[in-house]
Design a protein around this motif. Structure first.
Motif, PDB file in Angstrom:
ATOM      1  N   PRO A 128      56.257  41.747  34.245  1.00 57.03           N
ATOM      2  CA  PRO A 128      54.811  42.016  34.249  1.00 57.03           C
ATOM      3  C   PRO A 128      54.027  40.745  33.971  1.00 57.03           C
ATOM      4  O   PRO A 128      54.534  39.793  33.359  1.00 57.03           O
TER       5      PRO A 128
ATOM      6  N   LEU B  11      50.794  41.389  43.904  1.00 58.99           N
ATOM      7  CA  LEU B  11      50.773  41.379  42.445  1.00 58.99           C
ATOM      8  C   LEU B  11      51.396  40.122  41.862  1.00 58.99           C
ATOM      9  O   LEU B  11      50.802  39.455  41.010  1.00 58.99           O
TER      10      LEU B  11
ATOM     11  N   THR C 138      41.597  44.286  36.659  1.00 57.72           N
ATOM     12  CA  THR C 138      42.225  45.600  36.713  1.00 57.72           C
ATOM     13  C   THR C 138      42.603  45.927  38.155  1.00 57.72           C
ATOM     14  O   THR C 138      42.236  45.207  39.092  1.00 57.72           O
ATOM     15  N   ASP C 139      43.324  47.028  38.314  1.00 58.00           N
ATOM     16  CA  ASP C 139      43.595  47.549  39.655  1.00 58.00           C
ATOM     17  C   ASP C 139      42.608  48.671  39.986  1.00 58.00           C
ATOM     18  O   ASP C 139      42.833  49.464  40.895  1.00 58.00           O
TER      19      ASP C 139
ATOM     20  N   GLU D 208      49.456  44.538  32.801  1.00 63.68           N
ATOM     21  CA  GLU D 208      50.359  45.555  32.252  1.00 63.68           C
ATOM     22  C   GLU D 208      51.220  46.210  33.323  1.00 63.68           C
ATOM     23  O   GLU D 208      52.141  46.977  33.006  1.00 63.68           O
ATOM     24  N   ILE D 209      50.942  45.953  34.589  1.00 63.80           N
ATOM     25  CA  ILE D 209      51.672  46.619  35.667  1.00 63.80           C
ATOM     26  C   ILE D 209      53.116  46.134  35.704  1.00 63.80           C
ATOM     27  O   ILE D 209      53.389  44.935  35.731  1.00 63.80           O
ATOM     28  N   GLU D 210      54.055  47.061  35.721  1.00 64.57           N
ATOM     29  CA  GLU D 210      55.475  46.742  35.841  1.00 64.57           C
ATOM     30  C   GLU D 210      55.818  46.651  37.332  1.00 64.57           C
ATOM     31  O   GLU D 210      55.803  47.657  38.032  1.00 64.57           O
TER      32      GLU D 210
ATOM     33  N   VAL E  63      48.563  45.490  45.236  1.00 68.22           N
ATOM     34  CA  VAL E  63      47.761  46.294  44.319  1.00 68.22           C
ATOM     35  C   VAL E  63      46.276  46.087  44.632  1.00 68.22           C
ATOM     36  O   VAL E  63      45.886  45.018  45.113  1.00 68.22           O
TER      37      VAL E  63
END
Length: 330
Positions: free
Chosen positions: A161, A278, A297-298, A305-307, A315
């Motif tokens: 991430p 991403l 952010t998305d 924080e996106i895995e 994204v």
């Protein structure tokens, strides 16, 4: 992440990049010299690519390469040239075990099994604008590998991430060339002085204004935006915000960092997961934005924080002034 004011050693504007890196060595995670050298290798490759871009018209290397990359996008000649330059510099530098590149379908193993770092890179963002002399850029992320040194690079090394980045940055090739990066202790920008062959500190402790009056989005796709994004764009128009969209991510982002604003590439009917990648676009710029006081952010949650689940994962992307990003996200 640390704030800009946490940088331990301040150097005056006009210091060169090498001196800045050396004096701030202790701010680098796991400070032992490798990360410092890696940043120098990226900066050097940027000089070479800058030279190629500046002479592209005369050298006849503009235009399409005649192939598509893994994204299904038509490669430009300079896409290929930039990918080669950065890959070669990182391999010879010896500090990088593997590269994730927009131009390569799989992980590029650099055969440096004892190297500690992984680099995710878009070697030349916005390259379709080369032929019309519009600003373009390079975007990079640096991660510390998590598998044992000496063994082959594992997928867990590259699918980390964004919050685990140890450094990130971009190079803007425009009316002047700039190298902008962070190691989690604020954001600093260096302008390339070609007569000296040096990057000179010109933008110290860069901060994104809390709010702004610029919105950057491709309104040609307005009818396929989610309703919430349509509503936000209409709100921007009602407030008589300025619409500024260059079509080069680095250029749009850089302007908004300096002046305050928001960049949005939402999901659309054609790209339900968004278009931007991403690992080597959004994570890097999200870290820079947060370190400069902004947000990313998305559209719903924090980008960092996106895995990630795949190398070329896409994204939606909302980035820029914190107040604007928070209002545009739902």
């Amino acid at each position: 992440m640390g704030k800009a004011e946490n940088s331990r050693i301040a150097l005056p504007v006009g210091s060169n990049l090498d001196r800045f890196i050396m004096r701030n060595q202790e701010d680098f995670p796991y400070a032992s010299g490798e990360l410092s050298q890696l940043i120098r290798d990226l900066a050097y490759a940027g000089k070479v690519v800058n030279r190629e871009i500046n002479r592209a018209g005369l050298a006849g290397i503009t235009g399409a390469y005649g192939a598509e990359n893994v994204q299904g996008e038509e490669q430009q000649n300079l896409d290929v040239a930039a990918d080669i330059r950065f890959t070669r510099a990182l391999k010879k530098g010896g500090e990088v075990a593997a590269i994730i590149s927009e131009e390569a379908e799989e992980i590029i193993d650099l055969q440096n099994p004892r190297s500690k770092y992984i680099v995710a890179i878009d070697p030349l963002d916005g390259s379709s604008n080369i032929d019309v002399n519009v600003s373009i850029g390079t975007i990079f992320s640096i991660y510390r590998r998590v598998s044992p040194l000496g063994g082959p690079v594992q997928m867990e090394d590259v699918l980390q991430p964004g919050k685990d980045q140890v450094a990130a940055g971009y190079i803007l090739y425009g009316s002047s060339t700039m190298f902008v990066y962070t190691t989690g202790k604020g954001v600093n920008g260096f302008t390339y002085e070609p007569s000296l062959g040096e990057y000179i500190l010109s933008h110290q402790n860069m901060r994104i204004p809390e709010n702004g009056s610029i919105y950057s989005i491709n309104e040609g796709s307005f009818n396929s935006f989610p309703e919430a994004v349509q509503d936000y764009v209409n709100t921007c128009k009602e407030r008589e915000y300025s619409a500024r969209y260059i079509g080069s991510l680095v250029a749009d982002f850089h302007r908004n960092v300096l002046k305050g604003g928001i960049y949005i590439y939402p999901s659309t009917a054609k790209a339900p997961n968004g278009k931007l990648r991403l690992l080597y676009e959004c994570n890097a710029l999200a870290l820079i934005a947060e370190e400069a006081g902004g947000a990313a952010t998305d559209g719903k949650g924090r980008i960092l924080e996106i895995e990630p689940s795949e190398l070329h994962q896409r994204v939606p992307f909302f980035v820029g002034s914190k107040a604007m990003v928070e209002e545009a996200s739902n």
